[in-house]
Design a protein around this motif. Sequence first.
Motif, mmCIF file in Angstrom:
data_model
loop_
_atom_site.group_PDB
_atom_site.id
_atom_site.type_symbol
_atom_site.label_atom_id
_atom_site.label_comp_id
_atom_site.label_asym_id
_atom_site.label_seq_id
_atom_site.Cartn_x
_atom_site.Cartn_y
_atom_site.Cartn_z
ATOM 1 N N MET A 1 99.373 2.108 31.109
ATOM 2 C CA MET A 1 100.000 3.399 30.942
ATOM 3 C C MET A 1 99.875 4.163 32.257
ATOM 4 O O MET A 1 98.761 4.376 32.735
ATOM 5 C CB MET A 1 99.297 4.140 29.810
ATOM 6 C CG MET A 1 99.610 5.596 29.711
ATOM 7 S SD MET A 1 100.969 6.139 28.668
ATOM 8 C CE MET A 1 100.975 5.081 27.295
ATOM 9 N N PRO A 2 100.984 4.579 32.823
ATOM 10 C CA PRO A 2 100.924 5.369 34.053
ATOM 11 C C PRO A 2 100.156 6.667 33.820
ATOM 12 O O PRO A 2 100.352 7.338 32.806
ATOM 13 C CB PRO A 2 102.384 5.656 34.379
ATOM 14 C CG PRO A 2 103.157 4.628 33.629
ATOM 15 C CD PRO A 2 102.350 4.306 32.401
ATOM 16 N N THR A 3 99.279 6.983 34.753
ATOM 17 C CA THR A 3 98.435 8.166 34.621
ATOM 18 C C THR A 3 98.329 8.889 35.951
ATOM 19 O O THR A 3 98.227 8.252 36.994
ATOM 20 C CB THR A 3 97.018 7.762 34.154
ATOM 21 O OG1 THR A 3 97.128 7.040 32.931
ATOM 22 C CG2 THR A 3 96.132 8.961 33.964
ATOM 23 N N VAL A 4 98.350 10.198 35.898
ATOM 24 C CA VAL A 4 98.178 11.044 37.076
ATOM 25 C C VAL A 4 97.230 12.174 36.691
ATOM 26 O O VAL A 4 97.383 12.779 35.636
ATOM 27 C CB VAL A 4 99.514 11.671 37.536
ATOM 28 C CG1 VAL A 4 99.324 12.512 38.774
ATOM 29 C CG2 VAL A 4 100.578 10.614 37.751
ATOM 30 N N VAL A 5 96.262 12.450 37.537
ATOM 31 C CA VAL A 5 95.381 13.589 37.319
ATOM 32 C C VAL A 5 96.033 14.803 37.975
ATOM 33 O O VAL A 5 96.356 14.776 39.161
ATOM 34 C CB VAL A 5 93.985 13.347 37.926
ATOM 35 C CG1 VAL A 5 93.138 14.612 37.824
ATOM 36 C CG2 VAL A 5 93.306 12.180 37.237
ATOM 37 N N LEU A 27 93.587 5.909 41.398
ATOM 38 C CA LEU A 27 94.140 6.877 40.455
ATOM 39 C C LEU A 27 94.842 7.998 41.217
ATOM 40 O O LEU A 27 94.234 8.670 42.048
ATOM 41 C CB LEU A 27 93.022 7.468 39.595
ATOM 42 C CG LEU A 27 93.439 8.428 38.489
ATOM 43 C CD1 LEU A 27 94.269 7.713 37.437
ATOM 44 C CD2 LEU A 27 92.209 9.057 37.859
ATOM 45 N N PRO A 28 96.133 8.198 40.959
ATOM 46 C CA PRO A 28 96.864 9.237 41.694
ATOM 47 C C PRO A 28 96.397 10.646 41.310
ATOM 48 O O PRO A 28 96.122 10.921 40.139
ATOM 49 C CB PRO A 28 98.319 9.045 41.277
ATOM 50 C CG PRO A 28 98.392 7.753 40.567
ATOM 51 C CD PRO A 28 97.008 7.445 40.080
ATOM 52 N N GLY A 62 105.343 0.661 39.484
ATOM 53 C CA GLY A 62 105.017 -0.510 38.696
ATOM 54 C C GLY A 62 103.509 -0.693 38.615
ATOM 55 O O GLY A 62 102.752 -0.082 39.366
ATOM 56 N N PRO A 63 103.045 -1.541 37.701
ATOM 57 C CA PRO A 63 101.602 -1.768 37.526
ATOM 58 C C PRO A 63 100.901 -2.203 38.800
ATOM 59 O O PRO A 63 99.794 -1.752 39.083
ATOM 60 C CB PRO A 63 101.526 -2.859 36.457
ATOM 61 C CG PRO A 63 102.822 -2.774 35.742
ATOM 62 C CD PRO A 63 103.835 -2.291 36.756
ATOM 63 N N ALA A 64 101.516 -3.079 39.609
ATOM 64 C CA ALA A 64 100.867 -3.535 40.846
ATOM 65 C C ALA A 64 100.682 -2.375 41.810
ATOM 66 O O ALA A 64 99.642 -2.261 42.463
ATOM 67 C CB ALA A 64 101.681 -4.642 41.494
ATOM 68 N N ALA A 65 101.659 -1.498 41.888
ATOM 69 C CA ALA A 65 101.559 -0.349 42.792
ATOM 70 C C ALA A 65 100.438 0.585 42.334
ATOM 71 O O ALA A 65 99.715 1.138 43.139
ATOM 72 C CB ALA A 65 102.895 0.407 42.840
ATOM 73 N N ARG A 66 100.286 0.742 41.021
ATOM 74 C CA ARG A 66 99.228 1.616 40.509
ATOM 75 C C ARG A 66 97.850 1.054 40.793
ATOM 76 O O ARG A 66 96.884 1.773 40.938
ATOM 77 C CB ARG A 66 99.411 1.859 39.007
ATOM 78 C CG ARG A 66 100.548 2.804 38.696
ATOM 79 C CD ARG A 66 100.531 3.230 37.265
ATOM 80 N NE ARG A 66 100.706 2.143 36.324
ATOM 81 C CZ ARG A 66 101.879 1.689 35.906
ATOM 82 N NH1 ARG A 66 103.004 2.205 36.391
ATOM 83 N NH2 ARG A 66 101.945 0.708 35.019
ATOM 84 N N ARG A 67 97.750 -0.292 40.870
ATOM 85 C CA ARG A 67 96.463 -0.914 41.192
ATOM 86 C C ARG A 67 96.242 -0.978 42.685
ATOM 87 O O ARG A 67 95.202 -1.414 43.128
ATOM 88 C CB ARG A 67 96.424 -2.334 40.620
ATOM 89 C CG ARG A 67 96.263 -2.405 39.129
ATOM 90 C CD ARG A 67 95.961 -3.821 38.687
ATOM 91 N NE ARG A 67 96.945 -4.782 39.156
ATOM 92 C CZ ARG A 67 98.039 -5.165 38.502
ATOM 93 N NH1 ARG A 67 98.305 -4.633 37.333
ATOM 94 N NH2 ARG A 67 98.854 -6.054 39.004
#
Length: 70
Positions: A1-5, A27-28, A62-67
Motif C-alpha cells: 500500500m503506498p504510504t506518505v507521511v 518512507l516518503p 511502483g513497489p520497487a520505487a517505494r523500496r
Amino acid sequence: MPTVVVGTDEFQALAHLEAKNRGLEALPLALVKHPLGGIKDDEVERKADTIVDVVAQAVSAGPAARRGGS
C-alpha cells in the motif's frame, strides 16, 4: 500500500529517526512549514498545495520505487 507521511518541518528529524528504527528508510515524507494547528483554513490549503506533487508521486510510484529499487 503506498504510504506518505504528511507533517511539518518541525518533526522532520523525528520522522526520519522513527522510519529508520522501523526499517522504513525510504518512507516518503511530505513536509510543510510548521505549524498546521491554530492557523486559518486558507493557510492550511496553501501549505497543502506545496506538497501535492510529492504526495502524488509517492502514492503512484511502483513497489520497487517505494523500496528504493528499480
